[in-house]
Design a protein around this motif. Structure first.
Motif, short mmCIF file in Angstrom:
data_model
loop_
_atom_site.label_atom_id
_atom_site.label_comp_id
_atom_site.label_asym_id
_atom_site.label_seq_id
_atom_site.Cartn_x
_atom_site.Cartn_y
_atom_site.Cartn_z
N ARG A 143 68.59 49.38 17.97
CA ARG A 143 69.67 48.61 18.60
C ARG A 143 70.95 49.43 18.75
NH1 ARG A 143 66.29 45.53 15.89
NH2 ARG A 143 65.94 43.31 16.33
N GLY A 144 71.00 50.58 18.09
CA GLY A 144 72.19 51.42 18.18
C GLY A 144 73.41 50.81 17.52
N VAL A 145 73.21 50.20 16.35
CA VAL A 145 74.30 49.53 15.64
C VAL A 145 74.40 50.10 14.23
CG1 VAL A 145 74.05 47.42 16.98
CG2 VAL A 145 72.78 47.67 14.84
N PRO A 146 75.51 49.88 13.53
CA PRO A 146 75.65 50.37 12.16
C PRO A 146 74.68 49.67 11.22
CG PRO A 146 77.80 49.84 13.11
CD PRO A 146 76.78 49.31 14.06
N PHE A 147 74.38 50.37 10.12
CA PHE A 147 73.51 49.83 9.08
C PHE A 147 74.32 49.76 7.79
CE2 PHE A 147 69.77 50.58 6.06
CZ PHE A 147 69.43 49.23 6.06
N VAL A 148 74.41 48.56 7.23
CA VAL A 148 75.18 48.32 6.00
C VAL A 148 74.21 47.92 4.90
CG1 VAL A 148 76.98 46.95 4.91
CG2 VAL A 148 77.23 47.65 7.31
N LEU A 149 74.31 48.59 3.77
CA LEU A 149 73.48 48.28 2.61
C LEU A 149 74.36 47.79 1.48
CD1 LEU A 149 70.82 48.38 0.93
CD2 LEU A 149 71.44 50.75 0.38
N ILE A 150 73.99 46.66 0.89
CA ILE A 150 74.70 46.11 -0.28
C ILE A 150 73.74 46.19 -1.46
CG2 ILE A 150 75.93 44.13 -1.21
CD1 ILE A 150 76.47 43.20 1.62
N THR A 151 74.04 47.05 -2.41
CA THR A 151 73.12 47.33 -3.50
C THR A 151 73.40 46.46 -4.72
OG1 THR A 151 74.52 49.04 -4.46
CG2 THR A 151 72.98 49.73 -2.75
N ALA A 152 72.34 46.18 -5.47
CA ALA A 152 72.41 45.54 -6.78
C ALA A 152 71.03 45.75 -7.39
CB ALA A 152 72.74 44.06 -6.67
N SER A 153 70.89 46.79 -8.21
CA SER A 153 69.55 47.16 -8.64
C SER A 153 69.60 47.89 -9.97
CB SER A 153 68.89 48.07 -7.59
OG SER A 153 67.64 48.53 -8.03
N GLY A 154 68.49 47.74 -10.71
CA GLY A 154 68.32 48.49 -11.94
C GLY A 154 67.51 49.75 -11.77
N GLY A 155 67.07 50.04 -10.53
CA GLY A 155 66.34 51.27 -10.28
C GLY A 155 64.94 51.02 -9.75
N ALA A 156 64.05 51.99 -9.96
CA ALA A 156 62.68 51.90 -9.47
C ALA A 156 61.91 50.86 -10.28
CB ALA A 156 62.01 53.26 -9.56
N ARG A 157 60.87 50.29 -9.67
CA ARG A 157 60.07 49.25 -10.31
C ARG A 157 58.96 49.89 -11.14
NH1 ARG A 157 58.68 44.38 -6.51
NH2 ARG A 157 60.97 44.45 -6.54
N MET A 158 59.05 49.75 -12.44
CA MET A 158 58.12 50.43 -13.35
C MET A 158 56.69 49.95 -13.19
SD MET A 158 58.90 48.52 -16.98
CE MET A 158 57.25 48.80 -17.56
N GLN A 159 56.49 48.69 -12.74
CA GLN A 159 55.13 48.16 -12.61
C GLN A 159 54.34 48.84 -11.50
OE1 GLN A 159 57.85 46.36 -12.87
NE2 GLN A 159 57.61 44.91 -14.56
N GLU A 160 55.02 49.59 -10.63
CA GLU A 160 54.31 50.29 -9.54
C GLU A 160 54.23 51.79 -9.78
OE1 GLU A 160 55.73 49.21 -5.70
OE2 GLU A 160 55.62 47.06 -6.09
N GLY A 161 54.79 52.25 -10.90
CA GLY A 161 54.61 53.64 -11.31
C GLY A 161 55.02 54.65 -10.26
N ILE A 162 54.15 55.64 -10.02
CA ILE A 162 54.43 56.71 -9.09
C ILE A 162 54.60 56.21 -7.67
CG2 ILE A 162 51.99 57.19 -8.68
CD1 ILE A 162 54.91 59.73 -8.85
N LEU A 163 53.96 55.08 -7.34
CA LEU A 163 54.09 54.51 -6.00
C LEU A 163 55.53 54.07 -5.74
CD1 LEU A 163 50.81 52.40 -5.87
CD2 LEU A 163 51.23 54.66 -4.88
N SER A 164 56.22 53.61 -6.77
CA SER A 164 57.62 53.25 -6.62
C SER A 164 58.49 54.48 -6.40
CB SER A 164 58.09 52.48 -7.86
OG SER A 164 59.47 52.23 -7.79
N LEU A 165 58.22 55.55 -7.15
CA LEU A 165 59.00 56.78 -6.99
C LEU A 165 58.78 57.41 -5.61
CD1 LEU A 165 58.51 58.41 -10.50
CD2 LEU A 165 60.44 57.05 -9.67
N MET A 166 57.62 57.19 -5.03
CA MET A 166 57.34 57.74 -3.69
C MET A 166 58.21 57.08 -2.62
SD MET A 166 53.18 58.01 -3.92
CE MET A 166 53.01 58.28 -2.16
#
Length: 322
Positions: free
Chosen positions: A154-177
């Motif tokens: 669409r050629g418009v700005p992208f805004v991200l609002i974060t609130a996170s503790g990090g990668a999801r441990m239940q998905e292991g290496i797949l989360s880090l990927m």
């Protein structure tokens, strides 16, 4: 007996019956301990008056406060395989996902929407900490990538609002990927010359900070937000030293050049709209017409005169003709 049992007794019991009071009628400030009426807190965008403490809010509330007229169009994203590792600790990972979806009403920890901020069209992605700590998994990464691709198309700005503790441990290496995958999506926006603005809220830690959370063209943080890779307690236990006061908080990071500005929640809308216009070279909105006090006074006098009924002509004196 009917009158006594049907009328008198219910009235007597009503005097001793405990009235039901909503659980969230009053909210206690985590910093000062002051009790604040919930309606007042909601009217102040969930920022405690006096202390300025920014309460954590869910993704839909964030969009309602951030976008024009609280209107948006949700952007769909492909859902990956659920629980590919068949992970289990105290509970099955699949059961945790079902509980999080039922609690928040979201597909995963990121909600992506298309809307406007003060007339500027943009794509916004919001992480919801209530969904398993806003952790980044395969589904959350798909949502973020879908938002970046929508902004690119669409050629418009992208805004991200974060609130996170990090990668999801239940998905292991797949989360880090997902860290390099989201980084590539952000780089595509930058190659197209489209703004990528990151709003860091409390908390933003772990793999999110180590990847797309700190790759924005401009980084804005809410006051008092905890931002870092590892938490302060882990760092203190590792280096065996006491950390400085306010370490990893938004004001501390602003002083040390890690973020660009600290903006209160009530000022996020005009700040983001102004930055998007500047980066996209969009014209400023026309100023609102102003009317001086003399003009208002004249209009009030004319309106008052128009409301008064017309006076009847006075009766002529002297004898009237037959």
């Amino acid at each position: 007996m009917n009158w006594i049992s049907n009328v008198v007794r219910p009235k007597i019991r009503g005097l001793w019956t405990k009235r039901e009071v909503p659980d969230n009628l009053w909210v206690k400030c985590p910093e000062t301990g002051t009790m604040v009426f919930y309606k007042d807190l909601e009217a102040n965008q969930f920022v405690f008056p006096g202390s300025g403490y920014h309460q954590r809010i869910d993704a839909r509330t964030r969009l309602r406060l951030f976008l024009d007229f609280a209107q948006w169009q949700e952007i769909e994203f492909p859902e990956p395989v659920t629980d590919p590792l068949r992970f289990r600790d105290e509970r099955r990972y699949s059961d945790r996902l079902k509980a999080a979806k039922a609690k928040t009403g979201l597909k995963d920890a990121i909600l992506v929407a298309e809307g406007k901020v003060e007339g500027v069209s943009l794509i916004v992605a919001v992480q919801d900490f209530e969904f398993m700590g806003g952790s980044l998994g395969m589904a959350a990464a798909e949502a973020l990538i879908a938002g970046a691709e929508a902004a690119y198309e669409r050629g418009v700005p992208f805004v991200l609002i974060t609130a996170s503790g990090g990668a999801r441990m239940q998905e292991g290496i797949l989360s880090l990927m997902q860290l390099p995958r989201t980084t590539v999506a952000v780089d595509r926006l930058k190659e197209a010359g489209l703004p990528y603005i990151v709003i860091l809220t409390n908390p933003t830690t772990g793999g999110v900070t180590a990847s797309y959370g700190m790759l924005g063209d401009i980084h804005i943080a809410e006051p008092g937000a905890l931002i870092g890779f590892a938490g302060p307690r882990v760092i203190e236990q590792t280096i065996r030293e006491k950390l400085p006061e306010g370490f990893q908080r938004s004001d501390y990071l602003l002083e040390h050049g890690m973020i660009d500005m600290v903006v209160a929640r009530q000022d996020l809308r005009p700040t983001v709209a102004r930055l998007c216009r500047l980066l996209m070279k969009l014209p400023e909105p026309p100023p609102e017409p102003t009317i001086d006090e003399d003009t208002l006074a004249e209009e009030a006098q004319l309106a008052t005169a128009a409301e008064k009924p017309a006076e009847e002509p006075a009766a002529a004196s002297g004898p009237q003709p037959a």
